[in-house]
Write a protein that holds these residues in place. Structure first.
Motif, PDB file in Angstrom:
ATOM      1  N   ALA A  16      47.014  -0.617   9.002  1.00 39.50           N
ATOM      2  CA  ALA A  16      47.951  -0.067   9.980  1.00 39.50           C
ATOM      3  C   ALA A  16      49.398  -0.383   9.600  1.00 39.50           C
ATOM      4  O   ALA A  16      50.300   0.446   9.762  1.00 39.50           O
ATOM      5  CB  ALA A  16      47.621  -0.616  11.372  1.00 39.50           C
ATOM      6  N   LEU A  17      49.644  -1.585   9.088  1.00 39.58           N
ATOM      7  CA  LEU A  17      50.998  -1.949   8.671  1.00 39.58           C
ATOM      8  C   LEU A  17      51.471  -1.092   7.504  1.00 39.58           C
ATOM      9  O   LEU A  17      52.633  -0.648   7.460  1.00 39.58           O
ATOM     10  CB  LEU A  17      51.028  -3.433   8.302  1.00 39.58           C
ATOM     11  N   ILE A  18      50.582  -0.833   6.562  1.00 39.17           N
ATOM     12  CA  ILE A  18      50.949   0.000   5.404  1.00 39.17           C
ATOM     13  C   ILE A  18      51.284   1.418   5.844  1.00 39.17           C
ATOM     14  O   ILE A  18      52.260   2.035   5.398  1.00 39.17           O
ATOM     15  CB  ILE A  18      49.802  -0.001   4.382  1.00 39.17           C
ATOM     16  N   ILE A  19      50.484   1.957   6.765  1.00 37.31           N
ATOM     17  CA  ILE A  19      50.761   3.311   7.275  1.00 37.31           C
ATOM     18  C   ILE A  19      52.105   3.356   7.989  1.00 37.31           C
ATOM     19  O   ILE A  19      52.900   4.296   7.829  1.00 37.31           O
ATOM     20  CB  ILE A  19      49.613   3.759   8.204  1.00 37.31           C
ATOM     21  N   ALA A  20      52.409   2.345   8.784  1.00 37.75           N
ATOM     22  CA  ALA A  20      53.684   2.310   9.505  1.00 37.75           C
ATOM     23  C   ALA A  20      54.863   2.237   8.537  1.00 37.75           C
ATOM     24  O   ALA A  20      55.898   2.890   8.725  1.00 37.75           O
ATOM     25  CB  ALA A  20      53.694   1.130  10.474  1.00 37.75           C
ATOM     26  N   GLN A  21      54.729   1.407   7.493  1.00 34.54           N
ATOM     27  CA  GLN A  21      55.810   1.312   6.512  1.00 34.54           C
ATOM     28  C   GLN A  21      56.006   2.625   5.765  1.00 34.54           C
ATOM     29  O   GLN A  21      57.131   3.040   5.470  1.00 34.54           O
ATOM     30  CB  GLN A  21      55.498   0.175   5.547  1.00 34.54           C
ATOM     31  N   ARG A  22      54.901   3.285   5.437  1.00 40.57           N
ATOM     32  CA  ARG A  22      55.018   4.580   4.761  1.00 40.57           C
ATOM     33  C   ARG A  22      55.709   5.613   5.659  1.00 40.57           C
ATOM     34  O   ARG A  22      56.532   6.405   5.200  1.00 40.57           O
ATOM     35  CB  ARG A  22      53.644   5.072   4.344  1.00 40.57           C
ATOM     36  N   SER A  26      59.116   7.413   4.813  1.00 45.37           N
ATOM     37  CA  SER A  26      59.211   8.884   4.787  1.00 45.37           C
ATOM     38  C   SER A  26      60.330   9.373   5.702  1.00 45.37           C
ATOM     39  O   SER A  26      61.076  10.288   5.354  1.00 45.37           O
ATOM     40  CB  SER A  26      57.867   9.482   5.197  1.00 45.37           C
ATOM     41  N   ALA A  27      60.447   8.767   6.868  1.00 51.69           N
ATOM     42  CA  ALA A  27      61.522   9.162   7.784  1.00 51.69           C
ATOM     43  C   ALA A  27      62.898   8.872   7.186  1.00 51.69           C
ATOM     44  O   ALA A  27      63.843   9.665   7.301  1.00 51.69           O
ATOM     45  CB  ALA A  27      61.351   8.460   9.123  1.00 51.69           C
ATOM     46  N   ALA A  28      63.012   7.721   6.506  1.00 46.66           N
ATOM     47  CA  ALA A  28      64.285   7.391   5.874  1.00 46.66           C
ATOM     48  C   ALA A  28      64.622   8.370   4.755  1.00 46.66           C
ATOM     49  O   ALA A  28      65.784   8.795   4.592  1.00 46.66           O
ATOM     50  CB  ALA A  28      64.231   5.959   5.335  1.00 46.66           C
ATOM     51  N   GLU A  29      63.599   8.736   3.974  1.00 49.92           N
ATOM     52  CA  GLU A  29      63.842   9.716   2.916  1.00 49.92           C
ATOM     53  C   GLU A  29      64.250  11.067   3.481  1.00 49.92           C
ATOM     54  O   GLU A  29      65.114  11.754   2.934  1.00 49.92           O
ATOM     55  CB  GLU A  29      62.587   9.852   2.049  1.00 49.92           C
ATOM     56  N   ALA A  34      68.348  15.064   4.373  1.00 48.34           N
ATOM     57  CA  ALA A  34      69.139  15.876   5.304  1.00 48.34           C
ATOM     58  C   ALA A  34      70.635  15.578   5.165  1.00 48.34           C
ATOM     59  O   ALA A  34      71.472  16.488   5.188  1.00 48.34           O
ATOM     60  CB  ALA A  34      68.669  15.633   6.740  1.00 48.34           C
ATOM     61  N   ALA A  35      70.958  14.284   5.027  1.00 47.53           N
ATOM     62  CA  ALA A  35      72.365  13.929   4.862  1.00 47.53           C
ATOM     63  C   ALA A  35      72.933  14.492   3.565  1.00 47.53           C
ATOM     64  O   ALA A  35      74.064  14.979   3.523  1.00 47.53           O
ATOM     65  CB  ALA A  35      72.515  12.404   4.889  1.00 47.53           C
ATOM     66  N   GLU A  36      72.123  14.432   2.492  1.00 46.45           N
ATOM     67  CA  GLU A  36      72.577  14.981   1.217  1.00 46.45           C
ATOM     68  C   GLU A  36      72.757  16.500   1.300  1.00 46.45           C
ATOM     69  O   GLU A  36      73.740  17.054   0.792  1.00 46.45           O
ATOM     70  CB  GLU A  36      71.585  14.628   0.115  1.00 46.45           C
ATOM     71  N   SER A  37      71.826  17.182   1.963  1.00 47.87           N
ATOM     72  CA  SER A  37      71.954  18.636   2.129  1.00 47.87           C
ATOM     73  C   SER A  37      73.181  18.984   2.956  1.00 47.87           C
ATOM     74  O   SER A  37      73.913  19.939   2.656  1.00 47.87           O
ATOM     75  CB  SER A  37      70.684  19.195   2.794  1.00 47.87           C
TER      76      SER A  37
END
Length: 491
Positions: A16-22, A26-29, A34-37
């Motif tokens: 569960a911790l690994i899924i949350a970190q992923r 993903s949200a940060a990426e 979006a910021a780069e675009s």
């Protein structure tokens, strides 16, 4: 508690911790993408606005009030975008400029502007200052010239007014008492008191220097000669009527050509309380590029608007080749059922190149610069064959120009598909590709076989000095006839 103590101890919790970190990664990426675009979009929008502003500043035509209002709005929008972009960049980098830093400016030596030599064709008047009769050092009188220093200054001789008296003496015969007298001389204006040089000066000042008749009247009054505006208007109208036969001959000569150039431009027209925009249509005959015997000439027509009925009326009796831009008002001239015959369209390379040139100069676009370079290679070939016989020109174009045009069309289509910033060239490339593709059509083939020149520069049309037409039609409509004609000197 150590970091190891915070880690899960069972497999389910670790999963569960690994899924949350992923998910967080993903949200940060996504946020970063979006910021780069957004940053790229702002950069492209800023560049587009800069290009539009430079284009409007460079534009010579249009209502100044409307252009000024649009420029103000675009500059405000550009300032906001640049401020937002700067703020976003500063927030991303988290770097604050130090207010105490000093900017070092290197000193430079101002260069004195280079002086142009005075025109060589002007007459020279020598003023020789008297040399000393004795040596200022020892008092000796045996002096000999070893050189001189000449300093030239430009001077103006004010014009002088004069009255020319045409004297016709009368003689009486002593034998038969008959009276004889020389015939009256011919004047440009019947019963007019203006000489040909004065008329030429008034016409050139009005139509060449854009000096209205009221300003000319004021200038002449300051020089001691009172000439009312109504008198000047009468002279201008009478001179236009006198020159109408020449206008007709020039018009007949231009439209008797096998091919002509056609173009139009805006011209400001004085109206009551404002200035409105009229149109000046220009048709040029120039047979020199293919060693034609006819002298070059141009004829002008004026209209209040840019309606397609005007060129149809101007070219009612012409049939042949016409080199022009892609103005839709010319389309009816190209119809096969037109009487006395269809006009064959010859696309203009100068018009095809112009948009690319403006884009390359104002925005430093590499694709536009490459297009200009490729078209200039064609222009270089045209300069080499300028003035040659038609058959020789066709051979050179078939051997050297045609492969360049085919390569240009292929490159344009590929570049238009692969370019990222399409908004900047969206209004340029498609129409230019269509123009280039006409080179291999039957129309272009006939155009090349006739030995015509595909290069038409704006300088070939004598419309660089356009008059400000007065809309006071009550003052001899014929005075405006001088706007519509011009003939280049014979070569």
């Amino acid at each position: 508690m150590s970091i190891d103590d915070s880690l899960p101890t069972d497999l389910a919790s670790a999963h569960a911790l690994i899924i949350a970190q992923r998910q967080a990664l993903s949200a940060a990426e996504q946020r970063a993408t979006a910021a780069e675009s957004e940053a790229q979009y702002r950069a492209l929008l800023i560049e587009k606005l800069k290009f539009t502003i430079r284009k409007l500043r460079h534009d010579r035509f249009g209502q100044s009030s409307e252009r000024g209002a649009l420029l103000d709005q675009l500059e405000l929008q550009l300032a906001d975008l640049e401020a937002d972009a700067a703020q976003a960049d500063s927030a991303a980098q988290m770097v604050a400029a130090a207010a105490s830093e000093k900017m070092m400016v290197q000193s430079f030596e101002r260069r004195r502007p280079a002086r142009r030599p005075l025109p060589e064709h002007l007459p020279r008047e020598r003023i020789v200052y008297p040399a000393p009769s004795a040596c200022p050092c020892c008092g000796g009188t045996t002096l000999r010239k070893i050189g001189e220093d000449v300093t030239e200054t430009l001077e103006l001789v004010p014009r002088q007014w004069k009255v020319v008296q045409h004297v016709r003496e009368k003689f009486s015969c002593r034998a038969c008492e008959a009276i004889s007298q020389p015939p009256a001389p011919s004047h440009p204006i019947a019963r007019g008191r203006a000489g040909p040089k004065l008329l030429a000066h008034i016409l050139f000042s009005k139509y060449g220097l854009h000096l209205p008749l009221n300003r000319q009247s004021t200038t002449y009054a300051r020089e001691g000669v009172d000439l009312d505006v109504s008198t000047l208007a009468d002279w201008v109208g009478a001179a236009a009527a006198t020159l109408m036969p020449l206008v007709t001959e020039i018009r007949t000569h231009v439209f008797a050509a096998e091919r002509i150039h056609a173009d139009d431009t805006t011209v400001p027209v004085l109206a009551k309380g404002k200035t409105r925009t009229g149109r000046l249509w220009t048709y040029v005959r120039d047979d020199r590029p293919f060693a034609g015997p006819g002298p070059p000439a141009a004829v002008f027509f004026y209209s209040r608007d840019r309606g397609g009925e005007h060129p149809q009326q101007h070219l009612a009796g012409f049939a042949g080749l016409m080199q022009a831009d892609a103005y839709a008002g010319f389309n009816r001239l190209y119809e096969a059922a037109r009487k006395p015959g269809p006009i064959v369209e010859a696309a203009c390379w100068a018009h095809a190149r112009r948009k690319f040139f403006d884009l390359a100069r104002l925005n430093q676009a590499p694709i536009a610069s490459e297009a200009v370079a490729r078209i200039d290679a064609l222009f270089a070939i045209e300069r080499e064959i300028n003035g040659l016989a038609p058959s020789r020109r066709v051979d050179v174009r078939t051997e050297r120009s045609r492969p360049l045009v085919v390569a240009l069309e292929t490159w344009l289509r590929f570049s238009f598909k692969s370019v990222d910033d399409k908004p900047l060239i969206l209004h340029v490339a498609p129409a230019r590709i269509s123009t280039v593709s006409r080179y291999d059509t039957g129309v272009s083939k006939r155009f090349r076989q006739a030995g015509k020149n595909v290069v038409l520069s704006r300088a070939a049309l004598p419309i660089g000095t356009l008059p400000l037409i007065q809309s006071r039609r009550r003052r001899n409509r014929s005075e405006n006839a001088l706007h519509w004609w011009h003939s280049a000197p014979r070569t």
